[in-house]
Design a protein around this motif. Structure first.
Motif, PDB file in Angstrom:
ATOM      1  N   ALA A   1       5.053  65.947 122.268  1.00 21.63           N
ATOM      2  CA  ALA A   1       5.075  65.711 120.826  1.00 21.63           C
ATOM      3  C   ALA A   1       5.847  64.455 120.473  1.00 21.63           C
ATOM      4  N   ARG A   2       7.008  64.264 121.068  1.00 22.01           N
ATOM      5  CA  ARG A   2       7.813  63.084 120.754  1.00 22.01           C
ATOM      6  C   ARG A   2       7.111  61.805 121.195  1.00 22.01           C
ATOM      7  N   ARG A   3       6.419  61.864 122.319  1.00 21.25           N
ATOM      8  CA  ARG A   3       5.695  60.691 122.790  1.00 21.25           C
ATOM      9  C   ARG A   3       4.567  60.330 121.836  1.00 21.25           C
ATOM     10  N   ASP A   4       3.844  61.327 121.326  1.00 20.39           N
ATOM     11  CA  ASP A   4       2.763  61.051 120.377  1.00 20.39           C
ATOM     12  C   ASP A   4       3.294  60.399 119.110  1.00 20.39           C
ATOM     13  N   GLU A   5       4.414  60.934 118.589  1.00 25.15           N
ATOM     14  CA  GLU A   5       5.004  60.354 117.388  1.00 25.15           C
ATOM     15  C   GLU A   5       5.493  58.937 117.654  1.00 25.15           C
ATOM     16  N   SER A   6       6.080  58.713 118.822  1.00 30.60           N
ATOM     17  CA  SER A   6       6.546  57.375 119.178  1.00 30.60           C
ATOM     18  C   SER A   6       5.376  56.392 119.255  1.00 30.60           C
ATOM     19  N   HIS A   7       4.265  56.867 119.788  1.00 29.85           N
ATOM     20  CA  HIS A   7       3.072  56.005 119.865  1.00 29.85           C
ATOM     21  C   HIS A   7       2.575  55.633 118.472  1.00 29.85           C
ATOM     22  N   GLN A   8       2.569  56.594 117.564  1.00 33.29           N
ATOM     23  CA  GLN A   8       2.146  56.296 116.195  1.00 33.29           C
ATOM     24  C   GLN A   8       3.088  55.299 115.534  1.00 33.29           C
ATOM     25  N   LEU A   9       4.391  55.502 115.737  1.00 38.99           N
ATOM     26  CA  LEU A   9       5.375  54.580 115.165  1.00 38.99           C
ATOM     27  C   LEU A   9       5.185  53.183 115.744  1.00 38.99           C
ATOM     28  N   ALA A  10       5.012  53.088 117.056  1.00 40.06           N
ATOM     29  CA  ALA A  10       4.803  51.790 117.697  1.00 40.06           C
ATOM     30  C   ALA A  10       3.540  51.104 117.182  1.00 40.06           C
ATOM     31  N   THR A  11       2.501  51.872 116.943  1.00 36.70           N
ATOM     32  CA  THR A  11       1.238  51.305 116.450  1.00 36.70           C
ATOM     33  C   THR A  11       1.418  50.696 115.062  1.00 36.70           C
ATOM     34  N   HIS A  12       2.099  51.424 114.175  1.00 40.65           N
ATOM     35  CA  HIS A  12       2.344  50.895 112.824  1.00 40.65           C
ATOM     36  C   HIS A  12       3.201  49.635 112.872  1.00 40.65           C
ATOM     37  N   VAL A  13       4.253  49.660 113.672  1.00 42.55           N
ATOM     38  CA  VAL A  13       5.167  48.516 113.733  1.00 42.55           C
ATOM     39  C   VAL A  13       4.467  47.297 114.336  1.00 42.55           C
ATOM     40  N   GLN A  14       3.724  47.497 115.417  1.00 44.52           N
ATOM     41  CA  GLN A  14       3.025  46.376 116.048  1.00 44.52           C
ATOM     42  C   GLN A  14       2.009  45.750 115.099  1.00 44.52           C
ATOM     43  N   GLU A  15       1.294  46.569 114.381  1.00 49.84           N
ATOM     44  CA  GLU A  15       0.298  46.057 113.432  1.00 49.84           C
ATOM     45  C   GLU A  15       0.949  45.194 112.360  1.00 49.84           C
ATOM     46  N   LYS A  16       2.061  45.657 111.808  1.00 47.43           N
ATOM     47  CA  LYS A  16       2.736  44.905 110.745  1.00 47.43           C
ATOM     48  C   LYS A  16       3.425  43.659 111.292  1.00 47.43           C
ATOM     49  N   LEU A  17       3.983  43.748 112.491  1.00 47.43           N
ATOM     50  CA  LEU A  17       4.621  42.578 113.087  1.00 47.43           C
ATOM     51  C   LEU A  17       3.612  41.447 113.297  1.00 47.43           C
ATOM     52  N   PHE A  18       2.512  41.781 113.934  1.00 50.03           N
ATOM     53  CA  PHE A  18       1.520  40.747 114.217  1.00 50.03           C
ATOM     54  C   PHE A  18       0.894  40.220 112.929  1.00 50.03           C
ATOM     55  N   GLY A  19       0.538  41.134 112.035  1.00 50.84           N
ATOM     56  CA  GLY A  19      -0.076  40.710 110.777  1.00 50.84           C
ATOM     57  C   GLY A  19       0.860  39.886 109.916  1.00 50.84           C
ATOM     58  N   GLY A  20       2.159  40.191 109.960  1.00 51.74           N
ATOM     59  CA  GLY A  20       3.103  39.487 109.104  1.00 51.74           C
ATOM     60  C   GLY A  20       3.570  38.166 109.662  1.00 51.74           C
ATOM     61  N   LEU A  21       3.528  37.985 110.987  1.00 49.27           N
ATOM     62  CA  LEU A  21       4.086  36.781 111.597  1.00 49.27           C
ATOM     63  C   LEU A  21       3.050  35.734 111.986  1.00 49.27           C
ATOM     64  N   ARG A  22       1.822  36.126 112.164  1.00 46.75           N
ATOM     65  CA  ARG A  22       0.834  35.149 112.635  1.00 46.75           C
ATOM     66  C   ARG A  22       0.478  34.121 111.562  1.00 46.75           C
ATOM     67  N   THR A  23       0.765  34.416 110.298  1.00 48.14           N
ATOM     68  CA  THR A  23       0.521  33.419 109.253  1.00 48.14           C
ATOM     69  C   THR A  23       1.450  32.217 109.425  1.00 48.14           C
ATOM     70  N   ASP A  24       2.674  32.465 109.930  1.00 47.86           N
ATOM     71  CA  ASP A  24       3.609  31.374 110.191  1.00 47.86           C
ATOM     72  C   ASP A  24       3.387  30.746 111.553  1.00 47.86           C
ATOM     73  N   ASP A  25       2.760  31.486 112.452  1.00 42.98           N
ATOM     74  CA  ASP A  25       2.541  30.989 113.808  1.00 42.98           C
ATOM     75  C   ASP A  25       1.128  31.361 114.244  1.00 42.98           C
ATOM     76  N   PRO A  26       0.135  30.506 113.936  1.00 42.28           N
ATOM     77  CA  PRO A  26      -1.265  30.820 114.277  1.00 42.28           C
ATOM     78  C   PRO A  26      -1.494  31.037 115.763  1.00 42.28           C
ATOM     79  N   GLY A  27      -0.638  30.487 116.615  1.00 46.98           N
ATOM     80  CA  GLY A  27      -0.804  30.665 118.060  1.00 46.98           C
ATOM     81  C   GLY A  27      -0.187  31.940 118.599  1.00 46.98           C
ATOM     82  N   LEU A  28       0.372  32.748 117.726  1.00 46.82           N
ATOM     83  CA  LEU A  28       1.010  33.992 118.153  1.00 46.82           C
ATOM     84  C   LEU A  28      -0.031  34.959 118.697  1.00 46.82           C
TER      85      LEU A  28
END
Length: 334
Positions: free
Chosen positions: A245-272
């Motif tokens: 259960a904890r691993r599944d929740e961690s995976h969901q949390l990681a998915t949300h964070v990764q999506e927002k990190l990449f989406g929020g930072l690639r505008t400043d760094d197109p090569g990211l």
């Protein structure tokens, strides 16, 4: 002697079945059978009744068959039918004491709200982490953690920090602080470095799990260096790697964070590059009791990105992206 031996075998089988059943009850968390006297005596009465009814049924069936016809040939068939009804095959009886099939625990059974967040700024003190030019990882992670804390508190979250300043904090101490705070999620902030691929720059987010990738094993070994754990602790820690259960929740949390990190930072760094969500056995994730992730928010081995990581406004965007990921996860579980 034949009947006596048969009775002994039956008693042995019954005692074995009862022993197995007692063990299964213990595993299921039921009280000892000695404390359940009413049920126990009910089963005893049922067993005694079954032993009495079987011969009575056989005798009754024999008498009825013989009364209905002078031909004694149907008698064995009637007896066989009664025995088939009253005494199931030994294989079926043995299977009746086996445990029910176990199902994997899923995180859907635990829809929990997120109110308290642990922020863990990687490295610190005598452990600088990755370095590039005049920049050190411990300074970047501490600054990003400070900015993220302000965003979270401004939006109603309670925040616990494992490293409030430039000090050395062992991984076991970070996990202890997190667990004692009874927080809902754990976010460890790090900056990557890939010496053999300096032309690459990207972000990635990890959650707890085993990996067959040698590069991820090496990365985990580097991050686990200042752990404070002994070899004797490893068996208990590794049990946490496979907690469902904890691993599944961690995976969901990681998915949300990764999506927002990449989406929020690639505008400043197109090569990211989006290096995705991955599993790795980081000890700081193993030892925490709550859903936990480790975010590699940049890559200092790339000169361009190292320069960006040195700018306060870019660190603020990293903090904002992390906040958006946490908020998205909290909204999905609220």
């Amino acid at each position: 002697m034949g009947m006596r031996a048969g009775n002994i075998d039956r008693v042995k089988r019954r005692l074995l079945a009862e022993a197995v059943a007692d063990n299964l009850d213990t595993i299921r968390g039921l009280p000892p059978r000695a404390l359940r006297r009413e049920r126990r005596w009910g089963r005893v009465v049922a067993r005694v009744a079954s032993f009495l009814l079987v011969p009575a049924g056989l005798a009754g069936a024999t008498w009825l068959t013989m009364s209905a016809t002078p031909n004694p040939s149907p008698v064995p068939a009637a007896i066989a039918q009664v025995r088939a009804r009253q005494m199931p095959p030994r294989k079926v009886a043995a299977m009746s004491v086996l445990p029910p099939s176990t199902e994997r625990v899923t995180s859907a059974a635990f829809p929990l709200a997120v109110r308290r967040v642990v922020l863990d700024s990687g490295h610190g003190g005598s452990d600088p982490g990755a370095t590039a030019l005049t920049l050190r990882e411990k300074e970047v992670t501490l600054d990003v953690g400070y900015r993220l804390r302000k965003l979270l508190e401004a939006n109603g979250f309670e925040v616990i920090v494992t490293r409030p300043d430039d000090r050395t904090v062992a991984l076991n101490e970070r996990a202890r602080l997190a667990n004692q705070s009874k927080s809902d999620i754990f976010i460890s902030i790090h900056v990557n470095t890939i010496v053999k691929h300096t032309a690459s720059r990207g972000i990635e987010t990890y959650y707890l799990g085993p990996t067959n990738d040698p590069s991820l094993t090496a990365l985990a070994a580097t991050e686990n260096r200042v752990s404070g754990y002994s070899i004797a602790d490893m068996r208990k820690l590794l049990d946490g790697v496979y907690a469902d259960a904890r691993r599944d929740e961690s995976h969901q949390l990681a998915t949300h964070v990764q999506e927002k990190l990449f989406g929020g930072l690639r505008t400043d760094d197109p090569g990211l590059e989006n290096w995705g969500v991955k599993r790795a056995p980081f000890l700081v994730l193993v030892a925490t009791d709550m859903p936990a992730i480790l975010a590699e928010v940049g890559c200092m081995s790339n000169e361009k990105e190292a320069a960006m990581l040195g700018r306060p406004e870019y660190r603020q965007k990293i903090a904002q992206a992390l906040f958006e990921g946490i908020r998205a996860y909290a909204s999905a579980n609220g």
